[in-house]
Design an enzyme around this catalytic site. Structure first.
Site, PDB file in Angstrom:
ATOM      1  N   GLU A  81      31.336  18.242  -1.129  1.00 44.47           N
ATOM      2  CA  GLU A  81      31.056  16.955  -1.416  1.00 44.47           C
ATOM      3  C   GLU A  81      29.623  16.667  -1.264  1.00 44.47           C
ATOM      4  OE1 GLU A  81      35.089  15.128   0.114  1.00 44.47           O
ATOM      5  OE2 GLU A  81      33.566  14.150   0.895  1.00 44.47           O
TER       6      GLU A  81
ATOM      7  N   GLU B  54      31.179   3.449   5.891  1.00 44.70           N
ATOM      8  CA  GLU B  54      30.597   4.536   6.796  1.00 44.70           C
ATOM      9  C   GLU B  54      30.268   3.991   8.280  1.00 44.70           C
ATOM     10  OE1 GLU B  54      30.871   7.082   5.299  1.00 44.70           O
ATOM     11  OE2 GLU B  54      30.707   6.445   3.157  1.00 44.70           O
TER      12      GLU B  54
END
Lengths: 406, 274
Positions: free
Chosen positions: B51, B62
Site C-alpha cells: 500500500e 490517522e
C-alpha cells in the site's frame, strides 16, 4: 461539476443524499457511516415529534433568552446615510452568541439518542462555550477540541469552558487552528463511536449536520422575518452576516431564501487582504473540494492539499465553508463579499462608539461591508445584519491592534 | 494487468496456503529518493502486496504516526503526481507485486477521478483505498477505476453490519479490507479473537480474500491475524521505524526493511505452527 440549476424551492434542499447541488454529501470513514445514518434517523424522528420542538422552544425562551430583539441601529443608519439598518441581537443570547441555538437543539437530540458523552470543536471558543454550557445544564461530560493557536488568542473563553466543567484539548497538529480541532474531534468520534455525540458547531461537515445546524439556527431568520414585518410592514431589501463555516449566515438567510426580493450578503474574512494570499475566504479565494465530510469551496493548493486560513478572527479562521453557501453562491442566490482584519477592527470601534454595542470580531466583518450595502440598497430601504456575537472575548485582540495593553 | 495482478497474487498465496503480508508506506517519507529505495526493497523483504499512501494535509482517520509521516512527505514536496511517478519507477523493475494507493478524497477530487484513474493505471497502480469515501459516495470514483480495470477497495469496519457489508461489497474488487478497530490508525491494538468472526462475516459477504489492518504492530500479532485472515496489513509500525531512524540517524531504508522482514517472516510461518 454540473452546471448549477436555480431551484424553485430552496427549502427543498438538501436532497436525500445530503446534496445542495454538487455540494455536501457524506465523505466520512466507514466506521462513522452507520452513526451518520443513525443520527439522520434520530433527527427525522425528532423533527416529526411535536414534543421535541416544544421542549426546544421552552429552553430557547427561558434559558437562551429568545426571541432576540431586532434593533433599529439609528446612529449607524445616520452615519452611513443610506438604508435603515436593523441588527438581529444574537449577542444578547445566553453565552453571548448565536451558537447556543444550535447547541440547545443538538443536546436535546443527543439525549434522545441516549448518548452519554459530548465532543465539540471550537475556533473562537463561542461554540465551545455554548457546548460546555448545555453539557453543564444537562449533566453530560464534554470534551472541546481547540487549536493551540486559538487557545492562546481566546484565553477568556478557555477559562469559561473550564469553569463550566468542560475539558479543553489543545490541538497542536497541522496549523493548530479550527480545521485541526475538527480533525481531532473526528478522530475522537471514530474511536468512541458507541457512546459519543459529536456536536458540530457550524453548518458544515457530513450530512445531516449542514441541514440540522441550519434548521436549529433558522430560528434567527424566522424571528427576524416576523419582526421586520411587524415593525416595517414589509420584507427587508437585504440581509447580511459574516461567514466562516457559515452557521449564523445560513440561519438568518434560510427563511428568506424563497423571498426573491431579499438580497443576501455573506462576508468572508479577507485576513491581510485577498491579494496577500493570507485570508480565510473559501468562496472568494478557493475551489470546490472535499474536507471534513463535505464537498464545498476550500482553500487548497494545486495538489489538493488544504492550505492554512488566516484571519484575526478565530471564529472565521477556517479553510472551508458550509456546503449550502457554496451552492447559494453558484446559483447566484447569495453574494459573498470580503472584509480584511483591519476593516473588521475599524468596524468594531465604530459600532462600539455609535451604538454602544461591542461586536465580536467575527460579526464585525459583516459590519465592515455595511457602507457599500446600505448605499446600494439606498435611502428608504431596509437592511438586516446578524449581530451574531458580542466582543468581550476580543478586547485583548482589539487592544493589541490599537497598540494598547490591558 | 492492474486488477489481475491482485487476483493473481492472492491465488498464488492461496496455493501456498498462507496469508499475504501487506506493507504500507507513505510515499515520499522521509523524502522521494529514500521512499523509492524502500518501495523497491519491500518485495525482497517479504511484502506480498504494497500500500502506497499519498499524503494529505488533513488525514482525519490517522493516528499520530501516519499524520507525521504525511507531514514529513509534504514538507519534502511530495504530491499525488510524484506518488504516481514513484509507482511508475517501481514498476520498471517489478511487474508482479500489486500496488494499492491509499489516501483521502481531496487530492483525487482536485485532479478529477477520470484523469486520476488513467494516470494511476498508466503508472502501474492496481487498486485504491480512499478513507473518506464510503459506499454512499463511491460510485463516480468506482466507475472511473472500473474503466481502467483498477480495483476500488471499500473498507469494512467493526461498525459495518451485514447489510452494510453487502453494500460495501458491491463496489469492491481485488480484496476486502477489514479495519479491525473502531478508531484511527496505529493506536488501538487489534484482538485476533474478535477479528476472526468478523473476517468470516466479511468473507461471506464479499466472496473475496480478506486482509486485516489498523492496529497490528508486532510479529506476534501479525502471526495471530495471519492464522484467521487472508492478509495482514501493517502501516503505522513501519512509519514509526522511519521516524525512529530519523531521530537516531540510522539508515531509514535498513530499519524499515528489517521490520518488514520480521513481520513477513511471522506471517509466512504463522500457519506452520498452528
Amino acid at each position: 461539476m454540473n452546471a448549477p440549476v436555480t431551484p424553485n424551492d430552496y427549502a427543498a434542499y438538501p436532497d436525500a443524499s445530503g446534496r445542495f447541488g454538487d455540494y455536501g454529501g457524506r465523505y466520512v470513514p466507514e466506521t462513522l457511516m452507520p452513526l451518520v445514518h443513525e443520527l439522520e434517523a434520530a433527527y427525522r424522528a425528532a423533527q416529526a415529534d411535536p414534543a421535541f420542538q416544544a421542549e426546544l422552544d421552552g429552553y430557547l425562551t427561558h434559558y437562551v433568552g429568545r426571541p432576540s430583539p431586532l434593533y433599529f441601529a439609528e446612529r449607524l443608519t445616520a452615519h452611513y446615510g443610506g438604508a435603515k439598518i436593523y441588527l438581529k441581537r444574537e449577542e444578547l443570547n445566553h453565552t453571548g452568541s448565536h451558537k447556543i441555538n444550535n447547541c440547545m437543539g443538538q443536546i436535546l437530540l443527543a439525549r434522545r439518542m441516549g448518548k452519554t458523552r459530548i465532543i465539540a470543536e471550537t475556533g473562537a471558543g463561542q461554540h465551545g462555550v455554548a457546548s460546555a454550557t448545555v453539557c453543564a445544564r444537562f449533566g453530560l461530560p464534554c470534551v472541546v477540541y481547540m487549536g493551540a493557536v486559538d487557545v492562546e488568542r481566546q484565553k477568556p473563553n478557555v477559562f469559561r469552558m473550564n469553569l463550566l466543567g468542560a475539558q479543553v484539548e489543545a490541538v497542536t497538529s497541522g496549523s493548530a487552528t479550527l480545521k485541526d480541532a475538527m480533525n481531532e474531534a473526528l478522530r475522537d468520534w471514530v474511536t468512541n463511536v458507541h457512546d459519543t455525540y459529536y456536536m458540530i458547531g457550524t453548518a458544515a461537515g457530513m450530512h445531516p449536520y449542514p441541514e440540522m445546524v441550519r434548521d436549529f439556527q433558522s430560528v434567527m431568520g424566522k424571528e427576524a422575518r416576523q419582526q421586520i414585518l411587524e415593525v416595517e410592514g414589509r420584507l427587508p431589501d437585504a440581509v447580511m452576516a459574516c461567514v466562516g463555516g457559515g452557521s449564523n449566515a445560513i440561519g438568518i438567510f434560510h427563511p428568506f431564501l424563497n423571498d426573491e426580493s431579499v438580497r443576501l450578503y455573506g462576508v468572508e474574512a479577507a485576513g491581510d487582504g485577498m491579494d496577500s494570499g493570507r485570508h480565510a475566504a473559501a468562496i472568494n479565494g478557493g475551489r470546490p473540494g472535499v474536507l471534513h465530510g463535505n464537498m464545498t469551496y476550500l482553500l487548497q493548493d494545486a495538489d489538493g492539499q488544504i492550505t492554512e486560513a488566516h484571519s484575526i478572527s478565530a471564529g472565521l479562521d477556517y479553510p472551508g465553508i458550509g456546503p449550502e453557501h457554496s451552492w447559494l453562491n453558484d446559483v447566484g442566490r447569495a453574494t459573498y463579499l470580503t472584509a480584511t482584519d483591519t476593516d473588521a477592527l475599524e468596524a468594531v470601534k465604530l459600532c462600539a462608539e455609535l451604538e454602544g454595542i461591542l461586536p465580536a470580531i467575527e460579526t464585525a466583518h459583516a459590519l465592515a461591508r455595511l457602507p457599500e450595502v446600505v448605499k446600494d440598497v439606498g435611502k428608504g430601504g431596509i437592511v438586516i445584519l446578524n449581530m451574531s456575537g458580542r466582543g468581550d472575548k476580543d478586547v485583548s485582540t482589539v487592544a493589541a491592534y490599537l497598540g494598547r495593553t490591558i | 494487468m492492474t486488477r489481475a495482478r491482485i487476483d493473481a497474487r492472492f491465488a498464488a498465496l492461496k496455493a501456498e496456503g498462507r496469508a499475504a503480508f501487506v506493507s504500507y508506506i507513505m510515499a515520499g517519507d522521509p523524502d522521494y529518493e529514500t521512499g523509492l529505495e524502500i518501495l523497491k526493497g519491500l518485495p525482497g523483504a517479504g511484502a506480498d502486496l504494497i500500500e502506497v499512501g499519498f499524503p494529505f494535509s488533513d488525514p482525519m482517520a490517522e493516528g499520530p504516526p501516519i499524520q507525521r509521516a504525511a507531514l514529513r512527505a509534504l514538507d519534502k514536496g511530495m504530491t499525488l503526481t510524484r506518488t504516481l511517478q514513484m509507482v511508475a519507477e517501481f514498476r520498471e523493475s517489478d511487474q508482479t507485486t500489486p500496488i494499492i494507493l491509499m489516501g483521502y478524497a481531496n487530492p483525487l477530487v482536485n485532479r478529477g477521478f477520470d484523469a486520476f484513474a488513467r494516470d494511476a493505471a498508466a503508472a502501474g497502480a492496481d487498486g485504491l483505498i480512499v478513507v473518506d469515501i464510503p459506499p454512499e459516495e463511491a460510485d463516480p470514483l468506482a466507475d472511473a477505476l472500473d474503466r481502467e480495470q483498477m480495483s476500488l477497495l471499500l473498507l469494512s469496519t467493526p461498525t459495518s453490519d451485514d447489510a452494510r457489508l453487502k453494500i460495501i461489497q458491491k463496489r469492491t474488487s481485488g480484496f476486502a479490507y477489514y479495519v479491525s478497530v473502531a478508531g484511527v490508525t496505529g493506536v488501538k491494538e487489534a484482538d485476533a479473537a474478535t477479528v476472526a468472526p468478523n473476517v468470516e462475516r466479511v468473507r461471506a459477504a464479499s466472496g473475496l480474500p480478506v486482509a486485516v489492518g489498523f492496529g497490528i504492530k508486532t510479529p506476534e500479532r501479525a502471526a495471530a491475524v495471519a492464522r484467521v485472515a487472508d492478509g495482514v496489513v501493517v502501516g503505522s509500525a513501519l512509519v514509526d521505524e522511519v521516524a525512529d531512524a530519523l531521530a537516531t540517524n540510522d539508515s531509514v531504508t535498513a530499519r524499515v526493511l528489517s521490520k518488514v522482514e520480521s513481520l513477513a517472516k511471522a506471517v509466512r510461518s504463522a500457519r506452520d505452527s498452528a
